[in-house]
Design an enzyme around this catalytic site. Structure first.
Site, PDB file in Angstrom:
ATOM      1  N   ASP A   1      22.628 -20.908  24.963  1.00 57.36           N
ATOM      2  CA  ASP A   1      21.999 -20.161  26.048  1.00 57.36           C
ATOM      3  C   ASP A   1      21.244 -21.047  27.030  1.00 57.36           C
ATOM      4  OD1 ASP A   1      22.792 -17.588  25.421  1.00 57.36           O
ATOM      5  OD2 ASP A   1      21.391 -17.555  23.750  1.00 57.36           O
TER       6      ASP A   1
ATOM      7  N   HIS B   1      18.406 -12.911  20.865  1.00 58.85           N
ATOM      8  CA  HIS B   1      19.850 -13.057  20.598  1.00 58.85           C
ATOM      9  C   HIS B   1      20.558 -13.164  21.953  1.00 58.85           C
ATOM     10  CE1 HIS B   1      23.530 -12.883  18.498  1.00 58.85           C
ATOM     11  NE2 HIS B   1      23.552 -11.637  18.062  1.00 58.85           N
TER      12      HIS B   1
ATOM     13  N   HIS C   1      17.835 -22.858  16.704  1.00 56.21           N
ATOM     14  CA  HIS C   1      18.870 -21.962  16.220  1.00 56.21           C
ATOM     15  C   HIS C   1      18.703 -21.818  14.715  1.00 56.21           C
ATOM     16  CE1 HIS C   1      22.861 -20.244  15.573  1.00 56.21           C
ATOM     17  NE2 HIS C   1      22.827 -19.948  16.860  1.00 56.21           N
TER      18      HIS C   1
END
Ligand code: ACO
Length: 430
Positions: free
Chosen positions: A363, A268, A307
């Site tokens: 990210d 996460h 994702h």
């Protein structure tokens, strides 16, 4: 004549049931009517990791993962990233509408008013080991804030909720910056409330002996945009933790500590740190193809890719890529960027990634930007937790006002032993 319902035939009994469909969803509890006999508990849905279960109705964040769309309260993320500020976006999330100019001014002042933390909190931070992870310090200190604000227990009092919301949004950067200064053995730098939210955060992190810290406007704006991108993302792991813990009606500081803890994990909030480690392990552009082969062989995962919701390019990753070039004009290039771009190029043309619908997520580029700005990797999840606080609070407030909600309590399928008699240890065979 089409009806908004589902007809289910239970082949065990031959019985037929009509189950209402609303918002393209059935109520899982309606399945309990489906029984083999009156003593039967009734049917349940099995959904580990909640991949196809809506746990709430929400009016905060809309995501269309197939099309790569993200909106806060209806506003496209691209427009907010370009035209809004983090504090205005936080107001939008928490209150539901963009503020009038006077309301934004008052909100901004309220947040500035709450940036200082109680001196005793410094003593906890001093107690952490010199190399303590700042995210661990943040989890501990934000939870401890509940002991300073006993009025926070009045969660059904809108005025108390309003004050705790201001305190949390204001104090998270201070806790985060103090955690960072502790980890590098530097004296704490107190908030400068003449600076913007992100300018002050940079001041608390990086101020040295100068009388007044002057943030670089380009870096200040870049952090502000990254904060907008990270402010909410509907029912992800940490938000579910916020709602789950909040559903027991504890105070918001304890629930934010739980949400921050959920964000700590590498799948996460820790993913951008994992991206940097991966890029450093790859080392150079010519090693990218070999690395991709290892990913396809199932040996490793490509961090920053894939994702649960986006099966298209994460819209936040696109904005991050733009910010990266603006930041590098100030800081000089991050050599890892070339490896990242090559990785993205090869992966996006490869059948494995195309067929699995794996695209860069937020990210993939955020860590490269933070690293170029001088943040150590340990700070990456902390930089995520600060802006996500407004999203967590918006979701928590929505949950408290939702009559459908009660204490979260999933079911299980018990597969353990049937009833059996206890045998004293002296009578058990070795
Ligand atoms: N690299 C290689 N293969 C992958 C990756 C990846 N990053 N992600 C998923 N896959 C593959 C899986 O091996 C699986 O393949 P299979 O069906 O052939 O077995 C398939 O895609 C589905 O994967 P799941 O793990 O079931 O997908 P899930 O939705 O549970 O996982 C997750 C989503 C955790 C984000 C995953 O894509 C991942 O681990 N990515 C890397 C970590 C990361 O970047 N996390 C950040 C997420 S964004 C955020 O939290 C802000």
């Amino acid at each position: 004549m089409p009806r908004d319902s589902l007809t289910i035939t239970d082949n065990r009994t031959g019985q037929t049931y009509e189950i209402p469909v609303e918002h393209n969803t059935i109520r899982a509890f309606d399945l309990r009517r489906i029984k083999t006999d009156p003593e039967d508990f009734g049917l349940m849905a099995y959904d580990p990791a909640f991949t196809n279960t809506a746990a709430c109705k929400s009016r905060i964040t809309y995501i269309d993962g197939d099309k790569g769309i993200l909106r806060y309260r209806g506003y496209p993320i691209e427009q907010l990233a370009e035209q809004s500020t983090y504090l205005e976006t936080a107001y939008l999330l928490v209150k539901g509408e963009l503020p009038k100019p006077s309301h934004l001014k008052a909100f901004d002042q309220n947040i500035r008013h709450h940036t200082i933390i109680h001196e005793n909190i410094k003593k906890f931070i001093d107690g952490f080991h010199y190399d303590a992870h700042p995210m661990g310090i943040l989890v501990g200190t934000v939870g401890a804030l509940s002991t300073f604000y006993t009025d926070a227990k009045r969660i059904f009092d809108p005025e108390s909720r309003r004050i705790q919301t201001h305190r949390l949004i204001a104090k998270m950067p201070t806790l985060a910056a103090f955690a960072y200064r502790h980890s590098i053995g530097m004296p704490y730098a107190y908030p400068d409330n003449d600076l913007s939210y992100t300018g002050n955060f940079l001041n608390m992190l990086f101020k040295m002996t100068e009388l007044r810290y002057k943030p670089n406007p380009a870096l200040e704006r870049a952090i502000d945009v990254l904060f907008i991108l990270h402010a909410d993302h509907e029912q992800n792991c940490s938000t579910s933790a916020m709602r789950g813990v909040g559903s027991s009606q504890g105070d918001p500081y304890s629930a934010i500590a739980a949400a921050t803890a959920a964000l700590y994990g590498p799948l996460h909030g820790g993913a951008n740190e994992a991206v940097i480690r991966m890029l450093m392990e790859i080392g150079s552009k010519d090693k990218v193809a070999g690395y991709i082969e290892r990913v396809k062989a199932g040996e490793i995962r490509l961090m920053g890719f894939g994702h649960r919701i986006y099966k298209n390019y994460d819209p936040r990753a696109k904005i991050c890529r733009q910010i990266a070039s603006e930041v590098f004009e100030v800081t000089g290039p991050n050599p890892l960027l070339d490896i990242a771009i090559e990785l993205e190029r090869i992966a996006l043309a490869d059948d494995y990634f195309i067929s699995h619908k794996l695209y860069p997520n937020v990210d993939f580029y955020s860590g490269i930007i933070y690293q170029a700005m001088g943040f150590p990797m340990d700070m990456f999840p902390v930089l995520f937790a600060i802006p996500r606080t407004s999203g967590w609070l918006a979701q928590w407030i929505e949950m408290l006002q939702d009559d459908d909600q009660k204490i979260a309590r999933p079911r299980q399928i018990y597969l353990g032993p049937d009833e059996r008699d206890y045998v004293p240890v002296s009578e058990r065979p070795e």
